[in-house]
Motif scaffolding. Structure first.
Motif, PDB file in Angstrom:
ATOM      1  N   LYS A   1       4.344  10.589  -8.010  1.00 51.84           N
ATOM      2  CA  LYS A   1       4.021  11.477  -6.882  1.00 51.84           C
ATOM      3  C   LYS A   1       4.819  11.144  -5.621  1.00 51.84           C
ATOM      4  CE  LYS A   1      -0.630  13.099  -7.897  1.00 51.84           C
ATOM      5  NZ  LYS A   1      -2.021  13.194  -7.395  1.00 51.84           N
ATOM      6  N   ASN A   2       6.037  10.718  -5.800  1.00 53.54           N
ATOM      7  CA  ASN A   2       6.928  10.416  -4.675  1.00 53.54           C
ATOM      8  C   ASN A   2       6.453   9.237  -3.826  1.00 53.54           C
ATOM      9  OD1 ASN A   2       9.461  11.195  -3.696  1.00 53.54           O
ATOM     10  ND2 ASN A   2       8.548  12.156  -1.893  1.00 53.54           N
ATOM     11  N   ALA A   3       5.586   8.397  -4.385  1.00 48.26           N
ATOM     12  CA  ALA A   3       5.100   7.211  -3.679  1.00 48.26           C
ATOM     13  C   ALA A   3       5.786   5.977  -4.264  1.00 48.26           C
ATOM     14  CB  ALA A   3       3.591   7.083  -3.813  1.00 48.26           C
TER      15      ALA A   3
ATOM     16  N   GLU B   1      -3.217  -2.849  -3.707  1.00 49.80           N
ATOM     17  CA  GLU B   1      -3.685  -1.768  -2.854  1.00 49.80           C
ATOM     18  C   GLU B   1      -2.883  -0.486  -3.086  1.00 49.80           C
ATOM     19  OE1 GLU B   1      -3.667  -3.076   1.182  1.00 49.80           O
ATOM     20  OE2 GLU B   1      -4.630  -4.958   0.722  1.00 49.80           O
ATOM     21  N   GLU B   2      -2.324  -0.348  -4.278  1.00 52.89           N
ATOM     22  CA  GLU B   2      -1.554   0.839  -4.628  1.00 52.89           C
ATOM     23  C   GLU B   2      -2.539   1.947  -4.992  1.00 52.89           C
ATOM     24  OE1 GLU B   2      -0.736   2.848  -7.179  1.00 52.89           O
ATOM     25  OE2 GLU B   2       1.371   3.391  -6.822  1.00 52.89           O
ATOM     26  N   PRO B   3      -2.390   3.163  -4.436  1.00 57.18           N
ATOM     27  CA  PRO B   3      -3.403   4.207  -4.593  1.00 57.18           C
ATOM     28  C   PRO B   3      -3.809   4.495  -6.030  1.00 57.18           C
ATOM     29  CG  PRO B   3      -1.798   4.865  -2.960  1.00 57.18           C
ATOM     30  CD  PRO B   3      -1.277   3.604  -3.568  1.00 57.18           C
ATOM     31  N   ARG B   4      -2.851   4.601  -6.933  1.00 50.88           N
ATOM     32  CA  ARG B   4      -3.207   4.919  -8.315  1.00 50.88           C
ATOM     33  C   ARG B   4      -3.981   3.777  -8.961  1.00 50.88           C
ATOM     34  NH1 ARG B   4       2.842   6.186  -9.776  1.00 50.88           N
ATOM     35  NH2 ARG B   4       2.952   4.409  -8.366  1.00 50.88           N
ATOM     36  N   ILE B   5      -3.573   2.543  -8.652  1.00 53.30           N
ATOM     37  CA  ILE B   5      -4.289   1.380  -9.183  1.00 53.30           C
ATOM     38  C   ILE B   5      -5.706   1.357  -8.628  1.00 53.30           C
ATOM     39  CG2 ILE B   5      -4.325  -1.142  -9.350  1.00 53.30           C
ATOM     40  CD1 ILE B   5      -1.294  -1.075  -8.877  1.00 53.30           C
TER      41      ILE B   5
ATOM     42  N   ASN C   1       0.860  -1.191   0.000  1.00 53.25           N
ATOM     43  CA  ASN C   1       0.000   0.000   0.000  1.00 53.25           C
ATOM     44  C   ASN C   1       0.892   1.235   0.000  1.00 53.25           C
ATOM     45  OD1 ASN C   1      -2.134   1.711   0.071  1.00 53.25           O
ATOM     46  ND2 ASN C   1      -2.803   1.204   2.129  1.00 53.25           N
ATOM     47  N   SER C   2       1.321   1.622  -1.168  1.00 50.68           N
ATOM     48  CA  SER C   2       2.357   2.642  -1.292  1.00 50.68           C
ATOM     49  C   SER C   2       1.829   4.035  -0.949  1.00 50.68           C
ATOM     50  CB  SER C   2       2.896   2.646  -2.720  1.00 50.68           C
ATOM     51  OG  SER C   2       3.967   3.539  -2.851  1.00 50.68           O
ATOM     52  N   HIS C   3       2.637   4.812  -0.243  1.00 51.55           N
ATOM     53  CA  HIS C   3       2.331   6.206   0.023  1.00 51.55           C
ATOM     54  C   HIS C   3       3.627   6.958   0.278  1.00 51.55           C
ATOM     55  CE1 HIS C   3       2.931   5.346   4.315  1.00 51.55           C
ATOM     56  NE2 HIS C   3       2.160   4.295   4.149  1.00 51.55           N
ATOM     57  N   SER C   4       3.577   8.275   0.209  1.00 51.78           N
ATOM     58  CA  SER C   4       4.794   9.078   0.257  1.00 51.78           C
ATOM     59  C   SER C   4       5.419   9.145   1.643  1.00 51.78           C
ATOM     60  CB  SER C   4       4.493  10.502  -0.242  1.00 51.78           C
ATOM     61  OG  SER C   4       3.474  11.099   0.533  1.00 51.78           O
TER      62      SER C   4
END
Length: 221
Positions: free
Chosen positions: A205-207, A95-99, A17-20
């Motif tokens: 976006k740096n994620a 669970e990657e935000p852009r996906i 679950n990638s985030h910055s």
């Protein structure tokens, strides 16, 4: 490509679950079965927080060390491939935000191809590795009994990998797709059009989407 194949080929872990907020030095609990976790009750979420808890850093030292880590420059990722293709069935579990945004607004069943491209990376510097190793040596000498039972499966992120999300759809869905993401926060680059398909690109976006982790107990600067 699914997670086991990705791990075997690149010796990296896909971030579930990638985030910055994920930075170098973040602690990861890697279970025997299942995906890595960034949360473990009663334990710090970053290696410098552990050193603060142990009394090796004060609050100001913690802030300075963490900020310096965040400023590690981003550079080209040294992958043999320029683009990493991800199995669409597996992409739904990332669970990657852009996906997730694309899946919610448009539906991955209409996507022909999903990849990470424009690959970049951040790596812990040699100086920072030595700095962390010095603190770990003190910890092992002075307070290891307080941590040993809790960190046997604790890993630390030493490299982070970033990539723009690229998706390809049938040209017949172009208008529907562009309309579906108008109200999202995705930054869409102009589509590359071929005879029957259109490719869209979303900035990272740096994620980060992948990481290299090393076991804390055996870390060597």
């Amino acid at each position: 490509m699914e997670i086991r194949k990705f791990r075997k080929k690149y010796d990296l872990e896909l971030i579930p679950n990638s985030h910055s907020d994920i930075i170098l030095g973040t602690l990861v609990w890697d279970p025997i079965i299942g995906k890595p976790s960034f949360d473990h009750g009663g334990m710090p979420n970053h290696i410098y927080n552990a050193f603060r808890d142990a009394g090796y850093l004060d609050d100001q030292g913690l802030v300075e060390a963490t900020e310096k880590t965040k400023q590690t420059p981003i550079g080209e990722a040294h992958f043999a491939e320029r683009i990493i293709e991800v199995d669409l069935d597996f992409a739904t579990t990332l669970e990657e935000p852009r996906i997730g945004t694309v899946e919610a607004s448009f539906g991955l069943q209409s996507v022909k191809k999903f990849t990470f491209g424009d690959l970049k990376s951040r790596s812990m510097t040699n100086l920072e590795r030595v700095h962390i190793d010095d603190y770990l040596e003190e910890l092992k000498k002075d307070k290891w009994a307080d941590y040993d039972g809790k960190i046997r499966r604790v890993f630390m992120i030493t490299e982070l990998y970033y990539g723009s999300v690229k998706i390809v759809i049938d040209k017949e869905y172009k208008a529907e797709f562009e309309a579906s993401i108008q109200n999202t926060d995705l930054e869409l680059s102009p589509g590359l059009e071929l005879a029957k398909s259109v490719e869209y690109t979303f900035d990272h976006k740096n994620a980060p989407f992948a990481m290299r982790i090393e076991r804390v107990k055996h870390f060597n600067g």
